[in-house]
Design an enzyme around this catalytic site. Structure first.
Site, PDB file in Angstrom:
ATOM      1  N   GLN A  82      54.873 -44.489 105.573  1.00 30.20           N
ATOM      2  CA  GLN A  82      53.052 -45.389 105.688  1.00 30.20           C
ATOM      3  C   GLN A  82      52.614 -44.628 105.052  1.00 30.20           C
ATOM      4  O   GLN A  82      52.338 -43.634 104.698  1.00 30.20           O
ATOM      5  CB  GLN A  82      53.361 -44.890 106.578  1.00 30.20           C
ATOM      6  CG  GLN A  82      51.494 -45.305 107.407  1.00 30.20           C
ATOM      7  CD  GLN A  82      51.767 -46.554 108.046  1.00 30.20           C
ATOM      8  OE1 GLN A  82      52.908 -47.109 108.343  1.00 30.20           O
ATOM      9  NE2 GLN A  82      51.275 -47.698 107.130  1.00 30.20           N
ATOM     10  N   PHE A  83      52.476 -45.031 103.393  1.00 28.30           N
ATOM     11  CA  PHE A  83      51.548 -44.959 101.534  1.00 28.30           C
ATOM     12  C   PHE A  83      50.442 -44.943 102.691  1.00 28.30           C
ATOM     13  O   PHE A  83      49.441 -43.980 102.134  1.00 28.30           O
ATOM     14  CB  PHE A  83      52.450 -45.519 100.397  1.00 28.30           C
ATOM     15  CG  PHE A  83      51.675 -46.684 100.492  1.00 28.30           C
ATOM     16  CD1 PHE A  83      50.783 -47.190  99.750  1.00 28.30           C
ATOM     17  CD2 PHE A  83      51.974 -47.952 101.439  1.00 28.30           C
ATOM     18  CE1 PHE A  83      49.639 -48.322  99.476  1.00 28.30           C
ATOM     19  CE2 PHE A  83      51.945 -49.319 100.772  1.00 28.30           C
ATOM     20  CZ  PHE A  83      50.594 -49.255 100.396  1.00 28.30           C
ATOM     21  N   THR A  84      50.187 -46.029 103.100  1.00 34.27           N
ATOM     22  CA  THR A  84      48.466 -46.285 103.408  1.00 34.27           C
ATOM     23  C   THR A  84      48.299 -44.715 104.336  1.00 34.27           C
ATOM     24  O   THR A  84      46.700 -44.620 104.871  1.00 34.27           O
ATOM     25  CB  THR A  84      48.567 -47.395 104.207  1.00 34.27           C
ATOM     26  OG1 THR A  84      48.828 -46.660 105.744  1.00 34.27           O
ATOM     27  CG2 THR A  84      48.789 -48.399 103.641  1.00 34.27           C
TER      28      THR A  84
END
Length: 149
Positions: A82-84
């Site tokens: 989950q890079f966000t």
């Protein structure tokens, strides 16, 4: 490294690709881990995080106190990239993701993190790094923690 941890009754991740959806990973009782990496993350941070998560006592004992670990209850882990988690929305209307590690850095860290969890005896399901995903969960409690290295 950041992890948004949710205690779940069940969780599933499905991969969306070219208008189709395919299953990737699912668990019953356990923990859903949304995982993001930033610049400078290394072996030390993924090792620390794996140890922290394996040792957390987030499940109820006979007196309904959070006193039991994942292993104590036979729980499972679902790990989803989950890079966000490194999104910055302080300015403007569109978040900046400049603090998120690039895939060439993040993928080996993600894979190492999953391997460390498995090495510690956990049953681990995963999504697919970088893919568009649908994540479905039943948050148990709800119990949600933000963990950061």
């Amino acid at each position: 490294m950041r992890v948004l941890l949710q205690r779940v009754s069940r969780a599933e991740v499905r991969i969306r690709e070219h208008g189709t959806v395919r299953g990737a990973g699912h668990i019953g009782r356990g923990l859903l881990l949304l995982v993001g990496f930033t610049h400078g993350d290394d072996e030390a941070c993924v090792t620390w995080m794996a140890e922290k998560i394996i040792g957390l006592r987030l499940f109820a004992d006979a007196e309904d106190k959070m006193n039991l670990s994942l292993a104590d209850v036979g729980g499972e882990l679902l790990v989803v990239s989950q890079f966000t988690l490194y999104g910055d929305a302080a300015k403007g209307r569109r978040p900046s993701f400049i603090d998120a590690a690039r895939p060439d850095t993040a993928i080996p860290l993600y894979e190492r993190f999953v391997a460390l969890l498995r090495d510690r005896g956990a049953t681990v399901a995963t999504g697919e790094f970088g893919a568009m995903k649908d994540v479905e969960l039943v948050n148990d409690g709800p119990v949600t923690l933000w963990l950061e290295w």
